[in-house]
Scaffold this motif. Structure first.
Motif, PDB file in Angstrom:
ATOM      1  N   UNK A  57      -2.820  -0.398   4.877  1.00  0.00           N
ATOM      2  CA  UNK A  57      -3.788   0.495   5.523  1.00  0.00           C
ATOM      3  C   UNK A  57      -4.438   1.385   4.469  1.00  0.00           C
ATOM      4  N   UNK A  58      -5.637   1.016   4.009  1.00  0.00           N
ATOM      5  CA  UNK A  58      -6.327   1.873   3.048  1.00  0.00           C
ATOM      6  C   UNK A  58      -6.823   3.182   3.671  1.00  0.00           C
ATOM      7  N   UNK A  59      -6.874   3.231   5.020  1.00  0.00           N
ATOM      8  CA  UNK A  59      -7.234   4.469   5.727  1.00  0.00           C
ATOM      9  C   UNK A  59      -6.588   4.414   7.113  1.00  0.00           C
ATOM     10  N   UNK A  60      -6.708   5.513   7.866  1.00  0.00           N
ATOM     11  CA  UNK A  60      -6.107   5.562   9.213  1.00  0.00           C
ATOM     12  C   UNK A  60      -6.848   4.682  10.219  1.00  0.00           C
ATOM     13  N   UNK A  61      -8.012   4.169   9.844  1.00  0.00           N
ATOM     14  CA  UNK A  61      -8.775   3.339  10.768  1.00  0.00           C
ATOM     15  C   UNK A  61      -9.016   1.926  10.232  1.00  0.00           C
ATOM     16  N   UNK A  62      -8.340   1.569   9.161  1.00  0.00           N
ATOM     17  CA  UNK A  62      -8.555   0.241   8.562  1.00  0.00           C
ATOM     18  C   UNK A  62      -7.216  -0.442   8.285  1.00  0.00           C
ATOM     19  N   UNK A  63      -7.107  -1.703   8.678  1.00  0.00           N
ATOM     20  CA  UNK A  63      -5.935  -2.527   8.407  1.00  0.00           C
ATOM     21  C   UNK A  63      -6.374  -3.761   7.637  1.00  0.00           C
ATOM     22  N   UNK A  70     -11.033   0.844  16.252  1.00  0.00           N
ATOM     23  CA  UNK A  70     -12.128   1.522  16.940  1.00  0.00           C
ATOM     24  C   UNK A  70     -11.568   2.565  17.904  1.00  0.00           C
ATOM     25  N   UNK A  71     -10.495   2.201  18.604  1.00  0.00           N
ATOM     26  CA  UNK A  71      -9.871   3.115  19.570  1.00  0.00           C
ATOM     27  C   UNK A  71      -8.404   2.735  19.714  1.00  0.00           C
ATOM     28  N   UNK A  72      -7.564   3.754  19.819  1.00  0.00           N
ATOM     29  CA  UNK A  72      -6.135   3.534  20.015  1.00  0.00           C
ATOM     30  C   UNK A  72      -5.591   4.610  20.935  1.00  0.00           C
ATOM     31  N   UNK A  73      -5.063   4.178  22.082  1.00  0.00           N
ATOM     32  CA  UNK A  73      -4.367   5.050  23.014  1.00  0.00           C
ATOM     33  C   UNK A  73      -3.063   4.331  23.377  1.00  0.00           C
ATOM     34  N   UNK A  74      -2.167   4.962  24.101  1.00  0.00           N
ATOM     35  CA  UNK A  74      -0.942   4.257  24.479  1.00  0.00           C
ATOM     36  C   UNK A  74      -1.184   2.983  25.308  1.00  0.00           C
ATOM     37  N   UNK A  75      -2.327   2.867  25.971  1.00  0.00           N
ATOM     38  CA  UNK A  75      -2.611   1.707  26.828  1.00  0.00           C
ATOM     39  C   UNK A  75      -3.762   0.840  26.365  1.00  0.00           C
ATOM     40  N   UNK A  96       0.299   3.834   0.735  1.00  0.00           N
ATOM     41  CA  UNK A  96      -0.146   3.322   2.015  1.00  0.00           C
ATOM     42  C   UNK A  96      -0.382   4.505   2.955  1.00  0.00           C
ATOM     43  N   UNK A  97      -1.456   4.437   3.698  1.00  0.00           N
ATOM     44  CA  UNK A  97      -1.811   5.487   4.633  1.00  0.00           C
ATOM     45  C   UNK A  97      -0.918   5.424   5.866  1.00  0.00           C
ATOM     46  N   UNK A  98      -0.592   6.584   6.389  1.00  0.00           N
ATOM     47  CA  UNK A  98       0.194   6.666   7.620  1.00  0.00           C
ATOM     48  C   UNK A  98      -0.696   6.319   8.814  1.00  0.00           C
ATOM     49  N   UNK A  99      -0.179   5.471   9.689  1.00  0.00           N
ATOM     50  CA  UNK A  99      -0.926   5.064  10.880  1.00  0.00           C
ATOM     51  C   UNK A  99      -0.316   5.697  12.122  1.00  0.00           C
ATOM     52  N   UNK A 100      -1.094   5.832  13.196  1.00  0.00           N
ATOM     53  CA  UNK A 100      -0.575   6.422  14.437  1.00  0.00           C
ATOM     54  C   UNK A 100       0.600   5.606  14.986  1.00  0.00           C
ATOM     55  N   UNK A 101       1.662   6.267  15.426  1.00  0.00           N
ATOM     56  CA  UNK A 101       2.830   5.562  15.958  1.00  0.00           C
ATOM     57  C   UNK A 101       2.512   4.651  17.146  1.00  0.00           C
ATOM     58  N   UNK A 102       1.479   4.963  17.924  1.00  0.00           N
ATOM     59  CA  UNK A 102       1.129   4.146  19.095  1.00  0.00           C
ATOM     60  C   UNK A 102       0.755   2.713  18.707  1.00  0.00           C
ATOM     61  N   UNK A 103       0.383   2.474  17.447  1.00  0.00           N
ATOM     62  CA  UNK A 103      -0.014   1.146  17.005  1.00  0.00           C
ATOM     63  C   UNK A 103       1.159   0.174  16.971  1.00  0.00           C
TER      64      UNK A 103
END
Length: 108
Positions: free
Chosen positions: A70-76, A96-101, A1-8
């Motif tokens: 998560x097959x990639x960092x931008x796909x769930x 498409x976009x991920x920020x803390x807010x 499984x791909x690692x995803x950004x913690x902000x998610x």
């Protein structure tokens, strides 16, 4: 499984009035939002589960817990429990976009 950004990994609320071009906009559940009745949401958890949050009979959220991969960092890819979602529900999202807010997801 791909690692995803913690902000998610938090609870997100769908702010449908900000949706555009087939992309859904989510804001953190702990942030002030414009008034709206029965907002949907999603909570991604780092253990590979997610909670799909839908308004219940009193508009309070009711959760259906499923699993994500998560097959990639931008796909769930999403797997819902039997009977939890109606036919035609997204089985995945492109991040498409991920920020803390802000979380912008395109259903796939």
């Amino acid at each position: 499984m791909t690692s995803l950004p913690p902000a998610l990994f938090r609870r997100w609320v769908h702010v449908r009035e900000e949706d555009a071009a087939g992309v859904r906009v989510y804001r953190p559940a702990d942030r002030p939002l414009p008034p709206a009745r029965g907002r949907e949401g999603i909570e991604f958890r780092d253990d590979g589960t997610f909670a799909d949050l839908r308004p219940g009979p009193t508009d309070a959220p009711v959760a259906s817990v499923g699993h994500w991969t998560a097959p990639s960092r931008t796909r769930l890819n999403l797997a819902y429990p039997p009977g939890a979602r109606s036919t035609g529900a997204p089985t995945g999202y492109e991040i498409v976009e991920l920020t803390p807010d802000l979380l912008r997801l395109r259903p796939v």
